[in-house]
Design a protein around this motif. Structure first.
Motif, PDB file in Angstrom:
ATOM      1  N   SER A 158       0.785  -1.047   0.243  1.00  0.00           N
ATOM      2  CA  SER A 158      -0.175  -0.051  -0.089  1.00  0.00           C
ATOM      3  C   SER A 158       1.053   1.131   0.069  1.00  0.00           C
ATOM      4  O   SER A 158       0.229   2.113  -0.875  1.00  0.00           O
ATOM      5  N   HIS A 196       1.748   2.177  -3.242  1.00  0.00           N
ATOM      6  CA  HIS A 196       0.976   3.170  -4.661  1.00  0.00           C
ATOM      7  C   HIS A 196       0.168   3.779  -4.466  1.00  0.00           C
ATOM      8  O   HIS A 196      -0.435   3.851  -5.296  1.00  0.00           O
ATOM      9  N   PHE A 247      -0.198   6.434  -6.669  1.00  0.00           N
ATOM     10  CA  PHE A 247      -0.813   6.158  -8.183  1.00  0.00           C
ATOM     11  C   PHE A 247      -2.718   6.629  -7.614  1.00  0.00           C
ATOM     12  O   PHE A 247      -3.604   6.793  -8.343  1.00  0.00           O
ATOM     13  N   HIS A 248      -3.019   6.252  -6.887  1.00  0.00           N
ATOM     14  CA  HIS A 248      -3.843   6.133  -6.614  1.00  0.00           C
ATOM     15  C   HIS A 248      -4.556   7.029  -6.763  1.00  0.00           C
ATOM     16  O   HIS A 248      -6.307   7.465  -7.496  1.00  0.00           O
ATOM     17  N   GLN A 260      -5.155   7.516 -10.927  1.00  0.00           N
ATOM     18  CA  GLN A 260      -6.436   6.947 -11.643  1.00  0.00           C
ATOM     19  C   GLN A 260      -7.496   6.694 -10.584  1.00  0.00           C
ATOM     20  O   GLN A 260      -8.040   7.053 -12.010  1.00  0.00           O
ATOM     21  N   HIS A 261      -8.186   7.101  -9.772  1.00  0.00           N
ATOM     22  CA  HIS A 261      -9.291   6.656  -9.332  1.00  0.00           C
ATOM     23  C   HIS A 261     -10.321   7.843 -10.442  1.00  0.00           C
ATOM     24  O   HIS A 261     -11.011   7.499  -9.864  1.00  0.00           O
ATOM     25  N   GLN A 265     -12.259   6.674 -13.095  1.00  0.00           N
ATOM     26  CA  GLN A 265     -13.019   5.843 -13.193  1.00  0.00           C
ATOM     27  C   GLN A 265     -15.064   5.747 -12.787  1.00  0.00           C
ATOM     28  O   GLN A 265     -14.994   6.744 -12.069  1.00  0.00           O
ATOM     29  N   VAL A 283     -15.493  -1.444  -6.757  1.00  0.00           N
ATOM     30  CA  VAL A 283     -14.895  -2.266  -6.905  1.00  0.00           C
ATOM     31  C   VAL A 283     -13.593  -2.292  -6.584  1.00  0.00           C
ATOM     32  O   VAL A 283     -12.945  -3.094  -5.040  1.00  0.00           O
TER      33      VAL A 283
END
Lengths: 310, 336
Positions: A158, A161, A164-165, A168-169, A172, A179
């Protein structure tokens, strides 16, 4: 402790099962809430937002940390994943720790149940809040001043990364965000859960093998009563909403100060949450933190006993 | 994450979900969790179920799994041996839950935890001197006692003759007792139940049950009744009491002594503490631990392990079925 395997031992085993599973079942809603909120934070809240909300002044920061429990009344099982997530998003260590320490005590639910358990002595409920604040405040400042290295365990994925979260999210849609919340929640459930199960296991073994009477004998005497009550708080690993009722059953045997040491030390540090903290912090940091909590709670409860309750 | 991990995790989440569901269906969730917490545990079960579905979905539709893990986590990449151990840790409570019976905490745990015979202990500590302020109630009592003793005889007959209409009998007894109370001046009752701010609700409840010929310790107000009796023990000495619970014994009890009580649970069974009354009965030997009984007797006092506690001299004892709800809980409506 008994060794031969008779009817009595079957009862002991059944009692162990009852206590072990009851701690687990009781913790499930809170740990799930914790990992879900933590996942939501990870997916929906950016580092920028956190940075904007956190006070620049450390003293103010510590005070805010102390009262976070008023807004987010969570117990320790749910708190640890959330605090880790907030720290990965840039919340300073000292505020995170202050929230872990004070959150399970300085919140309306715990105040109400302490007040209920000591109906005739509301001072206990107030003193509990004051002692928790003092302890968390001092520790927060010490950590701010002296601990500069990052005590978070780096091993888990965790950490790497987290960056990025944020971006990128954003692209979405809602379904895939949902999900990924589930994916994070499941992952964290397994990370925290193994420590929770282990902690509940040991707590249950101790509860069915060591009798209260044996313990009370140890706790007779001025100093040892504090050590005993704190030790009891540590091994019982009760929820901070119910421990006041247990403390009140000791009211005739022990002084108000030692009851307070139980009520403040237990929620801040117990077997179950030590193991859960091990999942996110380095061992060395936990040892230092435990010593700080121990020393400050011990002396402040002795102080309050002599100044106020004597 | 490989399909193997998904299916194992799905089994674990589904296992916990199913365990909570089965416990709830059997009505045994209360053996672990206090009713006020049950809703949260059921919501948790729902959450576990959703996460289980998520893993099932990934197990069945393998390719999608990689797409959703866009963050590039190696979610469960620790060595397979390590992850097997971790899975074993999670399966252990599930298997323990399903394979061993769900039981009620009983006498052994009561002894282990140490019984609280003085349920008002935390209320008494404020001012131990307050007890001495209470005017010796003996003279007030003796008068009442005489009249009541006669009535008690009547009461018992009524009780046995039509045990079905218990409420009727109770109403009757209340009517009778209210006559007694009118004989007792208001201020005497107040002296008997001298209270401070924090004991006022107990004093009020004490005044109420004082007028009953038989004090029945009801399960929905069990702890509160015991606390009241303990707090105003002087006033209740000589009165009739009826209480149910399981039999247990504490260290230091003589052969003709035992106790009847219940476990009180706040949140979960880990915080269960036994509460009960100390009993004296010639034939105590023939009553074994963990049997559920209803006893009827006279309230008295004794000293046990240096504590001044309530003691009941048994007049009548009978076996009963273990109640559907074995534990008792704090009554949050008490005194409101």
């Amino acid at each position: 402790m008994r060794f031969e395997w008779g009817a009595e031992n079957i009862t002991t085993f059944q009692n162990f099962k009852t206590i072990f599973l009851s701690i687990l079942l009781e913790a499930f809603p809170f740990i799930l809430l914790g990992v879900v909120v933590s996942s939501l934070l990870s997916v929906f809240v950016s580092e920028k937002m956190i940075a904007r909300l956190i006070p620049k002044n450390p003293v103010l920061g510590v005070i805010v940390g102390c009262f976070l429990g008023l807004i987010f009344p969570l117990c320790e099982c749910g708190m640890i994943p959330i605090v880790r997530r907030l720290m990965l998003k840039g919340m300073p260590l000292y505020i995170g720790i202050v929230y872990i320490l004070s959150g399970p005590i300085i919140n309306p639910i715990v105040f109400a149940s302490t007040y209920m358990a000591f109906r005739n002595q509301p001072e206990i409920a107030y003193s509990r809040m004051v002692l928790a604040f003092t302890t968390a405040f001092i520790i927060g400042l010490i950590i701010y001043k002296f601990i500069k290295s990052n005590p978070l365990k780096a091993a888990q994925s965790s950490n790497v990364h987290e960056h990025f979260h944020g971006h990128q999210h954003h692209q979405q849609n809602f379904a895939s965000k949902f999900v990924s919340v589930l994916a994070h929640a499941s992952e964290e459930f397994f990370e925290m859960g193994k420590y929770l199960i282990f902690g509940a296991f040991i707590t249950a073994v101790i509860q069915v093998t060591v009798s209260r009477a044996e313990l009370v004998e140890i706790g007779e005497g001025e100093w040892s009563s504090y050590l005993f009550m704190m030790g009891l708080g540590y091994i019982l690993s009760l929820c901070s909403t119910s421990d006041a009722f247990i403390a009140s059953s000791f009211a005739t045997t022990f002084s108000a100060g030692s009851l307070l040491s139980f009520l403040v030390f237990g929620p801040m540090l117990d077997l179950k949450n030590t193991l859960m903290m091990l999942s996110i912090f380095k061992t060395r940091f936990i040892i230092v933190l435990s010593l700080l909590i121990f020393i400050i709670v011990l002396f402040s409860s002795i102080l309050i006993q002599n100044l106020y309750f004597a | 994450m490989s399909r193997f991990h998904h299916i194992v995790k799905a089994f674990i989440f589904f296992g916990f979900f199913a365990y909570i569901l089965v416990l709830d269906k059997k009505g045994d969730l209360q053996l672990y969790i206090a009713p006020r917490m049950e809703l949260y545990v059921k919501l948790a079960a729902l959450g576990l179920f959703i996460v289980a579905l998520y893993h099932c979905y990934h197990f069945l539709i393998r390719k999608q799994a990689e797409v959703h893990c866009d963050c590039g986590h190696n979610h469960a990449s620790p060595s397979s041996f390590k992850s097997l151990i971790i899975y074993a840790i999670f399966f252990m409570p599930i298997l323990l839950g399903f394979l061993t019976p769900d039981t009620i905490l009983g006498s052994q745990m009561a002894e282990q935890k140490g019984v609280n015979f003085s349920s008002a202990s935390s209320l008494k500590t404020v001012e131990p001197s307050s007890e001495s302020q209470i005017v010796e109630p003996e003279d007030v009592l003796s008068e009442v006692e005489r009249t009541e003793d006669m009535l008690n005889g009547v009461e018992i007959i009524i009780d046995t003759s039509n045990s079905n209409s218990e409420t009727e009998a109770q109403e009757l007894s209340e009517n009778q007792s209210s006559e007694i109370v009118t004989e007792l001046p208001e201020e005497d009752l107040d002296t008997l139940f001298a209270s401070e701010t924090f004991t006022e609700i107990y004093a009020n409840y004490g005044k109420e049950i004082y007028t009953h010929d038989i004090i029945r310790v009801q399960e929905d107000i069990y702890l509160e009744t015991l606390t009241t009796l303990d707090l105003f023990l002087d006033a209740f000495i000589g009165k009739q009491i009826e209480i149910s619970g399981f039999i247990f014994r504490a260290d230091g009890m003589k052969e003709n002594e035992f106790a009847v009580g219940r476990f009180a649970v706040q949140c979960c069974s880990a915080d269960a503490s036994p509460y009960g009354v100390f009993l004296e009965y010639e034939d105590a030997k023939s009553w074994v631990d963990d049997e559920w009984v209803t006893i009827m007797g006279t309230i008295d006092r004794t000293t046990f392990n240096d504590f001044d506690i309530i003691k009941v001299n048994i007049k009548e004892i009978k076996r009963i079925e273990a109640p559907a709800e074995p534990y008792v809980y704090t009554n949050y409506d008490f005194g409101l």
